[in-house]
Design an enzyme around this catalytic site. Structure first.
Site, short mmCIF file in Angstrom:
data_model
loop_
_atom_site.label_atom_id
_atom_site.label_comp_id
_atom_site.label_asym_id
_atom_site.label_seq_id
_atom_site.Cartn_x
_atom_site.Cartn_y
_atom_site.Cartn_z
N GLY A 31 0.82 -1.20 0.00
CA GLY A 31 0.00 0.00 0.00
C GLY A 31 0.85 1.25 0.00
O GLY A 31 1.75 1.39 0.82
N ASN A 105 -6.62 -5.25 7.29
CA ASN A 105 -6.38 -5.56 5.89
C ASN A 105 -7.50 -6.46 5.42
O ASN A 105 -7.71 -7.55 5.96
CB ASN A 105 -5.03 -6.28 5.72
N GLY A 106 -8.23 -6.02 4.40
CA GLY A 106 -9.32 -6.83 3.88
C GLY A 106 -10.49 -5.95 3.47
O GLY A 106 -10.35 -4.75 3.24
N TYR A 260 1.01 -12.05 -7.05
CA TYR A 260 1.44 -10.68 -7.23
C TYR A 260 1.81 -9.95 -5.94
O TYR A 260 2.86 -9.34 -5.84
CB TYR A 260 0.33 -9.88 -7.94
#
Length: 551
Positions: A31, A105-106, A260
């Site tokens: 991020g 996170n999510g 990724y």
């Protein structure tokens, strides 16, 4: 997609902020929109610094020195359904009950019903459009129901277990309770990664919680252990307590982490990201050989699209006995284009980020290997760059299958219409991005590339390829709603609306303020909680006596 980090040092007189800052820099790939750190100092006071921007830009020496305390929480963020508002930088904080700091996170998929619950039943104000703030307030409300002056670990586990029954979606979280300790938990499907490790010191053990194991490795922590799906962990200076707070569901980590997002030197759920990408290259080589033979096309050289696809491309080239060359030189001071906000910004930054070397492309049939093709923006620009410097043919091989569906669990693949593979077959995709041919990894091969390193994982979240969402609750109306929030044109408008409330904001009762010092939007705030609610664990149990804001 975000990166989370929690740190508790055994010696409360040593400030943890410098180490958290270093850890966040190792998670910067997750991020680049915003970052933040909150530490807990003497008497349970919280010290905060967060803003839009990169870790290196927000945390200078002066700001880090102001973050006092031996435990803290950090976060790096890029937005999905939320806006780019500085107010949505994490970690979030609520003063009631007990003083809670929270990083997530999510992405939740039942926010509409949860917002109604917050308004009508819990009477708690949600001040941003971030579902992370919503998740924090669900947790806080459950703790509030104990009505206790001092809570214990059983109360915390019960509150998290109740929260997991209320919310749906993906969440890996780290929280900090003032003067008490740090807490980590993971959704019952284990979609997003998080783990913990320890480090022996002369006085006892330090503990770290992070999205990826590389943070622990770099900081001298060992015995990395993933947080299990539906599990919660409480860490105090007295030790670690783990408990399964939600009945097990289908364990389905997001396979796109391996394709990724994660760093190659990380290990997620027992799987080396590096080894899995090697296996992806081996499997893709078989498919490439088959398709090239079928189309009667020869390839002169294999060139990776830096950086994520390098490992796979090298293995593919070796398996096909083809030369491997570095044809693109990367400017490492430009961020990852996939997570940049807005299609035009992504397109503009591709050529700033990469430069093609004519020597490796001129008069050759080139096989470009990429980790995936999402919007096609980057691929189209890179293919054109290759042709501009003389490539005869450009064939693209993708380590992932065609991405045809949105991700609703925290990765910014928003609108189906923005996905280049949506509604297109392989030849049509090739035409859209300007390639002579596109070859995709098959889904069974991708799954096996990862699963072979941990056969206990039977299912992966592959919803971006299949449209099958492991949590359920994702229908056409939900997808249309989330696309309307996330689409680039809407997000650009939201980003421009500084100081204004978004569509989900302004609901519920009164909220708390945030002090901003006006330097790059950086918030350097000293906060503290309301009445003390700790069980006396550790030296910081005399908290909750102050309610001042300091800039």
């Amino acid at each position: 997609m975000c990166g989370i980090l929690g740190l508790l040092l055994n010696d409360p007189n040593i400030d943890c902020a410098p180490e958290i800052c270093e850890g966040l820099s190792l998670l910067q790939h997750r991020g680049q929109d915003a970052c933040g750190i909150v530490t807990c100092g003497p008497k349970g006071r919280f010290f905060q610094c967060k803003a839009n921007g990169m870790v290196r830009d927000i945390f200078d020496e002066k700001s880090v020195q102001k973050l006092i305390g031996g435990m803290g929480v950090g976060h790096v963020r890029y937005p999905t359904a939320g806006s780019f508002n500085n107010a949505e930088a994490q970690p979030f904080y609520v003063n009631s009950p007990y003083g809670i700091v929270f990083a997530h996170n999510g992405n939740l998929i039942n926010t509409t019903s949860l917002l109604h619950f917050m308004d009508a039943t819990a009477h708690r104000h949600i001040n941003t459009s971030s579902d992370s703030e919503l998740l924090l307030n669900i947790f806080a409300n459950n703790l509030q129901q104990t009505g206790k002056f001092r809570i214990n670990e059983d109360d915390i586990f019960t509150a998290i277990g109740g929260m997991m029954k209320q919310v749906k979606g993906a969440y890996a979280c780290v929280a900090m309770l003032a003067g008490f300790g740090i807490i980590a938990f993971r959704d019952p499907n284990g979609i997003r990664p998080v783990g913990m490790a320890s480090r022996k010191t002369a006085t006892g053990n330090d503990y770290i919680i992070a999205s990826e194991s590389v943070v622990a490795d770099a900081s001298g922590f060992s015995e990395w252990s993933d947080v299990n799906p539906g599990e919660a962990i409480i860490i105090t200076r007295a030790g670690v307590t783990r408990r399964q707070v939600h009945e097990p569901e289908i364990f389905a980590p997001d396979i796109f982490e391996y394709v990724y997002f994660a760093r190659p030197d990380s290990v997620l759920d027992g799987v080396s990201v590096y080894r899995s990408r090697m296996a992806m290259g081996d499997a893709l080589a078989v498919e490439v050989r088959r398709v090239l033979a079928q189309r009667r096309i020869s390839v002169d050289v294999v060139i990776p699209v830096p950086d994520t696809s390098r490992v796979a491309a090298l293995n593919l080239a070796q398996k096909l006995n083809l030369p491997y060359r570095e044809g693109f030189i990367k400017n490492r001071y430009i961020g990852r284009t996939f997570i940049m906000p807005g299609q035009q910004m992504r397109k503009k930054n591709v050529r700033r980020k990469l430069n093609a070397m004519a020597l490796e492309f001129a008069d050759k049939n080139v096989l470009l290997v990429d980790d995936s093709i999402v919007r096609g923006t980057t691929s189209k620009e890179i293919i054109q760059m290759a042709k501009d410097v003389g490539a005869k043919k450009v064939i693209v091989a993708s380590c992932a299958p065609p991405i045809r569906y949105p991700n609703v669990y925290g990765i910014d693949m928003p609108s189906r219409n923005e996905l280049v593979a949506y509604g297109r077959h392989e030849d049509s995709i090739a035409g859209a991005i300007g390639a002579d041919l596109v070859i995709f990894q098959t889904l069974p091969d991708l799954i096996e590339s990862v699963r072979q390193f941990n056969t206990s994982i039977n299912v992966f979240d592959c919803s971006v390829f299949t449209g099958e969402y492991v949590t359920g609750g994702v229908d056409e109306s939900y997808l249309s709603h989330i696309e309307s929030l996330r689409a680039d044109n809407v997000r650009s408008k939201v980003a421009a609306m500084t100081g204004e409330l978004s569509a989900q904001e302004g609901k519920g009762g009164g909220g708390a303020g945030v002090a901003v010092n006006g330097v790059n939007g950086r918030q350097t705030v000293l906060t503290s909680n309301g009445p003390s609610g700790q069980n006396g664990n550790g030296p910081d149990d005399t908290v909750g006596l102050h309610n001042s804001w300091y800039s």
